[in-house]
Enzyme design. Structure first.
Site, short mmCIF file in Angstrom:
data_model
loop_
_atom_site.label_atom_id
_atom_site.label_comp_id
_atom_site.label_asym_id
_atom_site.label_seq_id
_atom_site.Cartn_x
_atom_site.Cartn_y
_atom_site.Cartn_z
N HIS A 193 -11.61 2.17 0.24
CA HIS A 193 -10.19 2.29 -0.12
C HIS A 193 -9.68 0.87 -0.27
O HIS A 193 -9.99 0.03 0.57
CB HIS A 193 -9.36 2.91 1.00
N HIS B 188 -10.06 3.79 -5.23
CA HIS B 188 -11.17 4.18 -4.37
C HIS B 188 -12.46 3.93 -5.11
O HIS B 188 -12.61 4.36 -6.25
CB HIS B 188 -11.00 5.65 -3.96
N ASP C 215 -3.41 1.70 -5.90
CA ASP C 215 -4.45 2.25 -5.02
C ASP C 215 -5.72 2.57 -5.80
O ASP C 215 -5.67 3.15 -6.89
CB ASP C 215 -3.90 3.53 -4.39
N LYS D 264 -11.71 -2.62 8.48
CA LYS D 264 -10.96 -3.04 7.29
C LYS D 264 -10.66 -4.53 7.29
O LYS D 264 -10.69 -5.18 8.34
CB LYS D 264 -9.66 -2.26 7.17
N ARG E 224 6.03 9.03 3.09
CA ARG E 224 5.68 9.12 4.50
C ARG E 224 6.96 9.20 5.32
O ARG E 224 7.91 8.47 5.08
CB ARG E 224 4.87 7.88 4.93
N GLN F 34 1.68 2.66 -4.45
CA GLN F 34 0.58 1.74 -4.15
C GLN F 34 -0.25 1.52 -5.41
O GLN F 34 -0.43 2.44 -6.20
CB GLN F 34 -0.35 2.34 -3.11
N CYS G 293 -5.96 9.24 -1.59
CA CYS G 293 -7.42 9.42 -1.50
C CYS G 293 -7.91 10.81 -1.91
O CYS G 293 -8.84 10.90 -2.73
CB CYS G 293 -7.93 9.09 -0.11
ZN LIG Z 1 -7.46 5.85 0.30
#
Ligand SMILES: [Zn+2]
Ligand SMILES: [Zn+2]
Length: 571
Positions: free
Chosen positions: A445, A319, A317, A399, A297, A315, A268
Site C-alpha cells: 500500500h 496498491h 492511493d 511501514k 472516516r 488519497q 484497498c
Molecule cells: Zn491500502
C-alpha cells in the site's frame, strides 16, 4: 537540563502563581508538551487575556525567591487527606488512580503538587518563559467531564531561544492555511455542511485539479494503471477485509433495501477485487493500481483541524501486487517517486521513519522479517537516514513514513509505504508461478502526497499562500487602467487564455491602486497592467510578484516567458 523538565517545572510555578492570585482555583494537570507546557485549572470566572500578564508577573516573583523543588513521598491516605483539606478534587481523582500505597509530591515554597517529577532544583533556574494562550479542555479529555481552563506557555534555556521560538509561531500564525484558505477563497469548512467536510471554492478546486492532474500523469508515466471504485460497498467486503472487526467505529455504515453498506474508509478492497477478477500469472506482476480515492472516516469532532484532520479526504492511493523478490525494487521506485514529487512541489527536506512489528500482530516471523528487510534494504540502497518507531507498525505489516519539512522546518505527514501479507491472505489472492503452482502475491500500500487535503494545507503554509506560477489558480490578472483600455484588455485576456494561461480580468470600476493592492493580497504571480499607452503601442506593463516591475513587454514575449516558467515548474 532537559527542556521538558524545565518546562514542566515552569508549569508548577504557573500553577503556584494562579493559586496566589485566585486561591479558590482547583488544579488539574500540568505536563510539558512538545513546544512548552500547560496547566488545567477549574476557576469559576474565565481567565481573561490580560490575566496572563498578571500571572507572569507573579511567576517572576516566585522565580526571584528561588524556592527549592523538594521531593516528598507520602502515604496515599495522608495525601488524600492533604488534598481534601485544600479542596483539590481533581488531585484526589488522580491519587485514587495511582497503584501502590505511596505517592510522590513536589513542594516549592508553600505550593505543593502531586507529581512524580523530575524537576529542576530551584525556581531561579527558570530564565526565559512566556504564557501563550488560554483554551478549554475537558478533564481527562472526556466530554461529559467538567470543562477546565487550560493555559499554555513555553520556556527555553535562554531569552534568545525563546525569542526565536516566538518569532516562529508568529510566522506560523500568518501562514495558517485556515486563515489563508479563507482569505484566498480556496475552501471553507462550515457547520451547515458538517465538521471536517471540505467545500472547495473555484480557486481551491483549481489548485486541487492541478495537483491531481500532475500526480495522475506521473503515475501513468511510472507504470501504474488507473482504476476507479465506488464510494460505497457492501459490508460483507469490509468483513472480509477485517475493517468491520478492527475499524468499524471509524466507518459510516447504513442500510439500503435491507442490505448493509459502508462508505469506504480505505481504497484497498476495491483494488483487490480488480486483481482477483481473473487468474494472474507471475509474468503479470508487478501490477500497480492507482486511484485518486476519496475516503470517509468518522474522526471525533474534537480532533478535526482545518485541512489536516478531516472526515472526508482524497488519497493518491495505489496498491502494488508483486512477487516477494520484487518487493525491494518496487519500494525503491516508490521512494524515488516520493522524492521527485516533493522536489517538484518545492520541498527539499524530509525525514524518514520506519515502524516495526507491534506486540499484537498477525502473520509469521518469516513474513515479518522479509517485509522489514525489504523496507530497510530499500532505505539503505537509497542512502536514506531513518529513525525507527519500534512496534509502531500496523498489525498486518511494517511501514515507512516520509514526512516533508516546510519552510518553517515543521514536519507534515505525506508518503507512506506499507508491506502487507494479511489482505492477500484474507482475500485469497493468488498468482500462478513458473512451476504452474499457486502462490500468494505481496501487497504494497502506498501514497505519495498522502491526503490531497493535508498536502494543500502544507503547500499553502510552506509558500505562505504565494504559490509558484505552475500551481497558482490565477496566473495572470489583467488590470485595465481605465475604460478606454478595456477593449484591448479583453483581447489580451483571450490571447492568454488561448495560450493555456490561467488568466482573469479585473473589470471593476475601482482605482488602479486598489486593484493592485487586491491582486497583492490574492498573491497573484503576474499583474498585466494596461493603460491607453499600452493599448496604442500594443504592449503590456508587467508586475511580477517575485521580481517587481518588469516594465513594458510585447504580448508574445510575455506569453513565451510565462509558458517557460510554467513548464519548468519554477518555484
Ligand atoms: Zn491500502
Ligand atoms: Zn511536577
Amino acid at each position: 537540563m532537559e527542556l521538558a523538565t524545565l518546562r514542566h517545572s515552569t508549569s508548577h510555578v504557573m500553577a503556584q502563581a494562579v493559586k496566589v492570585l485566585w486561591p479558590k482555583t482547583m488544579l488539574g494537570i500540568g505536563p510539558a508538551i512538545e513546544d512548552g507546557f500547560y496547566y488545567d485549572f477549574d476557576k469559576e470566572e474565565p481567565f481573561e487575556p490580560e490575566d496572563l500578564d498578571k500571572i507572569e508577573a507573579k511567576m517572576r516573583d516566585i522565580i526571584k525567591k528561588d524556592y527549592k523543588f523538594e521531593r516528598l513521598e507520602m502515604k496515599k491516605q495522608d495525601a488524600l487527606k492533604l488534598f481534601k483539606s485544600m479542596g483539590e478534587i481533581y488531585k484526589i481523582d488522580l491519587i485514587k488512580a495511582i497503584p501502590g500505597d505511596t505517592v510522590m509530591l513536589y513542594k516549592n515554597g508553600n505550593f505543593i503538587d502531586l507529581c512524580k517529577g523530575p524537576h529542576i532544583e530551584f525556581t531561579g533556574q527558570i530564565k526565559a518563559f512566556q504564557l501563550l494562550s488560554i483554551a478549554g479542555a475537558y478533564w481527562h479529555g472526556i466530554e461529559t467531564n467538567p470543562m477546565l481552563q487550560r493555559i499554555y506557555g513555553t520556556a527555553f534555556e535562554s531569552e534568545i531561544a525563546l525569542k526565536e521560538y516566538l518569532m516562529l509561531i508568529e510566522e506560523a500564525k500568518k501562514r495558517d492555511h485556515r486563515i489563508l484558505g479563507k482569505q484566498l477563497e480556496y475552501f471553507s469548512l462550515n457547520e451547515e455542511v458538517g465538521p471536517g467536510l471540505v467545500l472547495y471554492h473555484p480557486k481551491g478546486a483549481m489548485l486541487r485539479t492541478i495537483i491531481e492532474n500532475y500526480i495522475k500523469t506521473e503515475h501513468l508515466k511510472r507504470g501504474y494503471e488507473l482504476v476507479v471504485g465506488p464510494h460505497i460497498m457492501k459490508s460483507d467486503i469490509w468483513v472480509e477485509s477485517g475493517h468491520y472487526d478492527y475499524y468499524k467505529e471509524n466507518m459510516y455504515i447504513f442500510k439500503v433495501e435491507g442490505q448493509e453498506y459502508a462508505i469506504k474508509p480505505m481504497n484497498c478492497p476495491g483494488h483487490i477485487l480488480v486483481y482477483r477478477s481473473k487468474t494472474r500469472s507471475y509474468r503479470d506482476l508487478p501490477i500497480r493500481y492507482f486511484e485518486l480515492g476519496t475516503v470517509y472516516r468518522n474522526e471525533k469532532s474534537g480532533v478535526l483541524h482545518g485541512l489536516l484532520r478531516v472526515r472526508g479526504f482524497t488519497q493518491d492511493d495505489a496498491h502494488i501486487f508483486c512477487l516477494r523478490e520484487q518487493a525491494e525494487d518496487e519500494i525503491i521506485k516508490v521512494i524515488d517517486f516520493v522524492i521527485d514529487t516533493l522536489n517538484v512541489f518545492g520541498f527539499d527536506e524530509f525525514s524518514v521513519e520506519l515502524s516495526t512489528r507491534p506486540a499484537k500482530s498477525i502473520g509469521n516471523d518469516e513474513d515479518w522479517e522479509a517485509a522489514q528487510s525489504a523496507l530497510i534494504n530499500a532505505l539503505k540502497r537509497k542512502y536514506l537516514e531513518y529513525s525507527v518507531n519500534e512496534g509502531e507498525g500496523a498489525f498486518y505489516g511494517p511501514k515507512i513514513d516520509i514526512k516533508l519539512k516546510d519552510a518553517l522546518k515543521r514536519e507534515w505527514q505525506c508518503a507512506t509505504i506499507q508491506c502487507d501479507f494479511n489482505l492477500p491472505e484474507r482475500f485469497d489472492l493468488k498468482y500462478i508461478g513458473q512451476d504452474g503452482k499457486e502462490y500468494r502475491p505481496i501487497m504494497i500500500h502506498r501514497v505519495i502526497l498522502g491526503s490531497i487535503e493535508r498536502f494543500i494545507g502544507a503547500l499553502i503554509e510552506h509558500f505562505a499562500g504565494a504559490l509558484p506560477l505552475w500551481l497558482a489558480p490565477t496566473q495572470a490578472l489583467i488590470i485595465p487602467v481605465s475604460e478606454k483600455a478595456m477593449e484591448y484588455s479583453r483581447k489580451i485576456e483571450k490571447l492568454l487564455f488561448e495560450n493555456d494561461i490561467r488568466v482573469a480580468l479585473d473589470s471593476r470600476n475601482e482605482r488602479l491602486q486598489k486593484k493592485i493592492r487586491d491582486a497583492e493580497v490574492e498573491k497573484i504571480p503576474y499583474m498585466v497592467i494596461i493603460g491607453e499607452r499600452e493599448a496604442t503601442e500594443g504592449s503590456l506593463s508587467i508586475r511580477s510578484k517575485s521580481q517587481g516591475d518588469l516594465g513594458e513587454i510585447k504580448p508574445e514575449d510575455f506569453i513565451q516567458m510565462i509558458k517557460k516558467e510554467i513548464q519548468e515548474k519554477v518555484r
